[in-house]
Structure formats: structure tokens, C-alpha cells
Write a protein that holds these residues in place. Structure first.
Motif, PDB file in Angstrom:
ATOM      1  N   UNK A  72       0.866  -1.125  -0.223  1.00  0.00           N
ATOM      2  CA  UNK A  72      -0.028  -0.029   0.070  1.00  0.00           C
ATOM      3  C   UNK A  72       0.556   1.081  -0.078  1.00  0.00           C
ATOM      4  N   UNK A  73       0.566   2.279  -0.634  1.00  0.00           N
ATOM      5  CA  UNK A  73       1.438   3.445  -0.767  1.00  0.00           C
ATOM      6  C   UNK A  73       1.873   4.118   0.653  1.00  0.00           C
ATOM      7  N   UNK A  74       0.924   4.024   1.595  1.00  0.00           N
ATOM      8  CA  UNK A  74       1.561   4.641   2.886  1.00  0.00           C
ATOM      9  C   UNK A  74       2.623   3.525   3.336  1.00  0.00           C
ATOM     10  N   UNK A 118       8.555   6.365   1.091  1.00  0.00           N
ATOM     11  CA  UNK A 118       9.551   6.143   2.386  1.00  0.00           C
ATOM     12  C   UNK A 118      10.350   7.543   2.150  1.00  0.00           C
ATOM     13  N   UNK A 119      10.231   8.547   3.113  1.00  0.00           N
ATOM     14  CA  UNK A 119      11.186   9.609   3.385  1.00  0.00           C
ATOM     15  C   UNK A 119      12.524   9.636   3.910  1.00  0.00           C
ATOM     16  N   UNK A 161      11.651   7.058  -6.409  1.00  0.00           N
ATOM     17  CA  UNK A 161      10.660   7.793  -5.376  1.00  0.00           C
ATOM     18  C   UNK A 161       9.415   8.331  -6.287  1.00  0.00           C
ATOM     19  N   UNK A 162       8.352   8.787  -5.554  1.00  0.00           N
ATOM     20  CA  UNK A 162       7.296   9.331  -6.111  1.00  0.00           C
ATOM     21  C   UNK A 162       7.472  10.816  -6.418  1.00  0.00           C
ATOM     22  N   UNK A 185       9.171  13.933 -19.154  1.00  0.00           N
ATOM     23  CA  UNK A 185       8.063  13.860 -18.230  1.00  0.00           C
ATOM     24  C   UNK A 185       8.074  13.668 -16.821  1.00  0.00           C
ATOM     25  N   UNK A 186       9.643  13.322 -16.415  1.00  0.00           N
ATOM     26  CA  UNK A 186       9.452  13.041 -14.885  1.00  0.00           C
ATOM     27  C   UNK A 186      11.227  13.225 -14.348  1.00  0.00           C
TER      28      UNK A 186
END
Length: 213
Positions: free
Chosen positions: A54-56, A62-63, A82-83, A201-202
Motif C-alpha cells: 500500500x502506498x503509505x 518512504x522519506x 521515489x514518487x 515527463x519525470x
């Protein structure tokens, strides 16, 4: 262009004053297999790992690096990208003897749930999105490594990115493309790893403080 300029300036900061380029035996050639698996197939396994959270709870979101050990097993230890484009700095403890596999920059395309999509379509889209790379960076313990364009990998055929989710949610077809690096096991101790890339694009910029135990 302004965003790209800031990104490239960031990497000047990351790599510091060193201009050393290394052939680096620590970097595994992209056509070499590891543990009997091609690196193209490792890129698929990386996405199955990244897609299993899950994303969280994801190491990609994760930072700090607190989640870097999640879902790890076997001879190869995955490091997360990373996102988004914000520079990410993580600390990660890694068991000794582990190969490290991670994306400089990569992308996955999956079918839309509301329409039929072919494997060929998602593979073509992933290849198109990862064209036009303008920067690739790999720095290990202050040494900058080059010849990174040859590390482009595409997953072979398509795969189910939900294969490792606890619920075994089927997300097929999925296909990925991008630039990945496999490192030989690092000696015990502390190491600093900077990596990233820039596509139209990223962007991605990641620093890991690795503690090999």
C-alpha cells in the motif's frame, strides 16, 4: 527547461567536486545475469516488489529509509526510487553479501480497469515514455560512474504487477522500461549512493546512506 536546469544543478551538489569517472567493477554489466536471473527479469521483480505495498507503507514513498528492509529476500536487495521529483535522502541497513538493484529512472504502464488493453500496447507506451533521457547519474562513495545509457532495460513481455500483493490482486498486463543498475555486494561499513535521472515527463534524485552489516 527551468526544472531540468535546477535538477542538473542539484546533481552537481550531490556529486560534489569530484570529476572522477570509473569503469567500476562494482557495477555489474547490464547483460550479465545475477543468481541465474537476467537483469531484465530483475526489473520485473523490482516492480512486483514495489507494487506489493500500500502506498503509505511503500519503500518508494518512504522519506527516511525506515522501510528499506520491507519485502526483501534472496541474493538481491532492492532499493526504491521515489514518487514525484523531490530529492529523497534515506538511510538503509543492508545485510552483507547482497547485490543491490535499483532504478536510475523508470516507468511502468498497466492496463486501465475500464478498457481492454493488449500487452503490446502497454509495452509500447512504457518504451515511449522512457525515450529522451537527458540525464543519468550514479555516484558511489564520491566516485561518478558513466556509460549509463546502456543500462536501459525493458521487461520481457508483460507481467502481473499485483502478483506479490497480500490479496494477490491481478493487474495484467503491465510492462516497464527504464534505466537500472545492479551493484556487486559492497564491503561492510558505510557507503553513500547518489542516483537519478531526467526524462521529459519525470525526474528522480535519490541519496542513500547505506550501512552494510
Amino acid at each position: 527547461m527551468r526544472i531540468l536546469s535546477r535538477f542538473l544543478s542539484l546533481f552537481v551538489v550531490l556529486v560534489g567536486a569530484t570529476n572522477a569517472m570509473a569503469d567500476a567493477p562494482v557495477v555489474v554489466p547490464p547483460d550479465a545475469s545475477v543468481a541465474g536471473v537476467s537483469q531484465a527479469d530483475w526489473s520485473q521483480r523490482w516492480w512486483e516488489w514495489a507494487g506489493s505495498f500500500d502506498r503509505e507503507e511503500s519503500p518508494v514513498a518512504d522519506r527516511t529509509g525506515a522501510l528499506c528492509g520491507s519485502g526483501q529476500s534472496g541474493d538481491v536487495w532492492f532499493l526504491a526510487g521515489t514518487y514525484g521529483t523531490q530529492r529523497t535522502v534515506r538511510t538503509c541497513r543492508v545485510p552483507r553479501g547482497k547485490y543491490l538493484f535499483f532504478p536510475l529512472i523508470n516507468y511502468v504502464v498497466v492496463r486501465r480497469p475500464d478498457r481492454a488493453t493488449s500487452c503490446e500496447a502497454v509495452a509500447s507506451s512504457a518504451a515511449s515514455i522512457t525515450e529522451g533521457v537527458s540525464a543519468l547519474v550514479l555516484e558511489i562513495d564520491g566516485v561518478r560512474h558513466g556509460d549509463l545509457h546502456r543500462h536501459r532495460l525493458a521487461t520481457r513481455g508483460c507481467f502481473d504487477i499485483g502478483a506479490r500483493t497480500p490479496e494477490r490482486i491481478r493487474v495484467y498486463p503491465a510492462a516497464a522500461n527504464g534505466y537500472y543498475v545492479m551493484l556487486q555486494p559492497l564491503p561492510p561499513g558505510r557507503h553513500t549512493l547518489n542516483f537519478g535521472g531526467a526524462l521529459p515527463s519525470m525526474l528522480q534524485a535519490v541519496t542513500y546512506s547505506l550501512v552494510v552489516e
